[in-house]
Design an enzyme around this catalytic site. Structure first.
Site, PDB file in Angstrom:
ATOM      1  N   VAL A   1       0.828  -1.210   0.000  1.00  0.00           N
ATOM      2  CA  VAL A   1       0.000   0.000   0.000  1.00  0.00           C
ATOM      3  C   VAL A   1       0.861   1.257   0.000  1.00  0.00           C
ATOM      4  O   VAL A   1       0.562   2.237  -0.685  1.00  0.00           O
ATOM      5  CB  VAL A   1      -0.968   0.001   1.197  1.00  0.00           C
ATOM      6  CG1 VAL A   1      -1.743   1.318   1.271  1.00  0.00           C
ATOM      7  CG2 VAL A   1      -1.933  -1.173   1.091  1.00  0.00           C
ATOM      8  N   HIS A   2       1.963   1.233   0.740  1.00  0.00           N
ATOM      9  CA  HIS A   2       2.789   2.446   0.840  1.00  0.00           C
ATOM     10  C   HIS A   2       3.363   2.887  -0.502  1.00  0.00           C
ATOM     11  O   HIS A   2       3.614   4.072  -0.701  1.00  0.00           O
ATOM     12  CB  HIS A   2       3.906   2.278   1.873  1.00  0.00           C
ATOM     13  CG  HIS A   2       4.881   1.183   1.590  1.00  0.00           C
ATOM     14  ND1 HIS A   2       5.061   0.118   2.445  1.00  0.00           N
ATOM     15  CD2 HIS A   2       5.749   0.967   0.567  1.00  0.00           C
ATOM     16  CE1 HIS A   2       5.999  -0.680   1.956  1.00  0.00           C
ATOM     17  NE2 HIS A   2       6.421  -0.186   0.818  1.00  0.00           N
ATOM     18  N   SER A   3       3.582   1.961  -1.430  1.00  0.00           N
ATOM     19  CA  SER A   3       4.125   2.358  -2.732  1.00  0.00           C
ATOM     20  C   SER A   3       3.027   2.701  -3.740  1.00  0.00           C
ATOM     21  O   SER A   3       3.276   3.425  -4.707  1.00  0.00           O
ATOM     22  CB  SER A   3       5.029   1.255  -3.313  1.00  0.00           C
ATOM     23  OG  SER A   3       4.317   0.061  -3.503  1.00  0.00           O
TER      24      SER A   3
ATOM     25  N   ASP B   1       2.491  -3.474   6.742  1.00  0.00           N
ATOM     26  CA  ASP B   1       3.006  -2.175   6.321  1.00  0.00           C
ATOM     27  C   ASP B   1       3.563  -1.441   7.532  1.00  0.00           C
ATOM     28  O   ASP B   1       3.652  -2.009   8.627  1.00  0.00           O
ATOM     29  CB  ASP B   1       1.906  -1.344   5.643  1.00  0.00           C
ATOM     30  CG  ASP B   1       2.434  -0.568   4.445  1.00  0.00           C
ATOM     31  OD1 ASP B   1       3.319   0.287   4.636  1.00  0.00           O
ATOM     32  OD2 ASP B   1       1.969  -0.827   3.318  1.00  0.00           O
TER      33      ASP B   1
ATOM     34  N   ASP C   1       2.936   6.738   0.203  1.00  0.00           N
ATOM     35  CA  ASP C   1       2.934   7.367   1.525  1.00  0.00           C
ATOM     36  C   ASP C   1       2.720   6.257   2.541  1.00  0.00           C
ATOM     37  O   ASP C   1       2.490   5.089   2.177  1.00  0.00           O
ATOM     38  CB  ASP C   1       1.801   8.400   1.611  1.00  0.00           C
ATOM     39  CG  ASP C   1       2.009   9.453   2.696  1.00  0.00           C
ATOM     40  OD1 ASP C   1       2.858   9.228   3.594  1.00  0.00           O
ATOM     41  OD2 ASP C   1       1.311  10.482   2.646  1.00  0.00           O
TER      42      ASP C   1
END
Length: 310
Positions: A217-219, A246, A274
């Site tokens: 998800v962060h990327s 994450d 984020d």
């Protein structure tokens, strides 16, 4: 990074224990090698006594290439160093010097990264598998591992239960590395593969008992992830679970330090990435009809988000 790229740790592991021996082995100057070795001693990567250098146990385990637990692959290339050198520009423009979520860049970088992440994550992954299989070890389970990398987050599920069948999805070139890890763990008969971009792959409806998003998800960023959650909500069976591994800052985004520093890592490496709070995940998962959401501590300093279709 320099010690890994110059084979310092490998050289010492092969019996080169003085400045002169290491310098000759790696074809470098004694002046430069002496300064580097002493700095590594000060940083506790090496030990030194009577001008003899030795590996520490941790260095021997994780930074010697012949070790099965080697994590140095991600430092064999300068990508992270180079992108962080553009932090000023990224803050001003909001744009990274490269975008790792794009297939061309991903297939260049991730084969190096996943070698390191596999060794770093396999212990936690085994603990997570125990949690997910509790009371279900003898029940057939269909698992979807999205953007699977080395498949580190699904392999222990297959190892612990022969009832688990995994569908592993990633870019086609990354899947070549995935298959190597799956075969190394001896669970290739329990794996199927789907090549493609996670944004474009059709995951179907009512197919999976567990869907894994391991550091994805962060990327991807908020917009892409919310669309992905909608697809996952449809792909899960009733009482199916999504598992999100994450880095999670607190809801005020005031700590812990690592998730907030990692957000900057996403700024210099992705166009939309984020790190996100538990509150944000709850909202987005609820929108996808994944309404039972909790943060589960698997081990100290390792928590995951688990959402269930009720």
């Amino acid at each position: 990074m320099t010690a890994v790229q110059l084979d310092i740790f490998n050289s010492i592991s092969q019996g080169n224990s003085t400045v002169e021996q290491v310098a000759q082995n790696i074809h470098a100057t004694t002046r430069g090698v002496r300064m580097l070795l002493d700095a590594l001693v000060a940083l506790e990567f090496l030990k030194k006594k009577d001008q003899i250098y030795e590996l520490t146990p941790i260095t021997a385990t994780f930074l010697v290439k012949s070790s099965p637990d080697y994590v140095g692959a991600m430092f064999e290339i300068d990508d992270l160093w180079n992108t962080w050198s553009h932090l000023n520009q990224a803050i001003k423009t909001g744009q990274p010097p490269r975008a790792l979520e794009q297939e061309e860049k991903a297939t260049e970088f991730f084969p190096h990264l996943i070698k390191s992440l596999h060794a770093m994550s396999i212990g936690k992954s085994n603990l997570l598998a125990d949690k997910l299989l509790k009371g279900k070890a003898n029940i057939p389970l269909q698992v979807l591992d999205i953007a699977c990398g080395s498949a580190v987050w699904s392999i222990p599920l297959a190892e612990k239960s022969d009832k688990v069948i995994v569908t592993a999805q990633d870019f086609s070139q990354v899947l070549q590395s995935t298959k190597t890890f799956v075969e190394r763990h001896g669970v290739e008969k329990q794996y199927n593969y789907v090549a493609g971009d996670l944004k474009q792959v059709d995951y179907g409806e009512n197919k999976y008992d567990i869907v894994i998003l391991g550091n994805i998800v962060h990327s991807e960023g908020e917009k892409s992830s919310r669309v992905l959650f909608q697809k996952i909500g449809k792909a899960l069976k009733p009482h199916g679970r999504i598992v999100i591994i994450d880095m999670f800052p607190n809801n005020e985004r005031s700590g812990p330090p690592f998730p907030l520093l990692f957000a900057l890592n996403m700024l210099v490496n992705t166009t939309e990435g984020d790190t996100y709070t538990f509150e944000e995940y709850c909202q987005w998962l609820n929108e996808a009809n994944i309404t039972k959401v909790s943060m589960e501590e698997i081990a100290p300093e390792f928590s995951v988000i688990i959402g269930e279709v009720v």
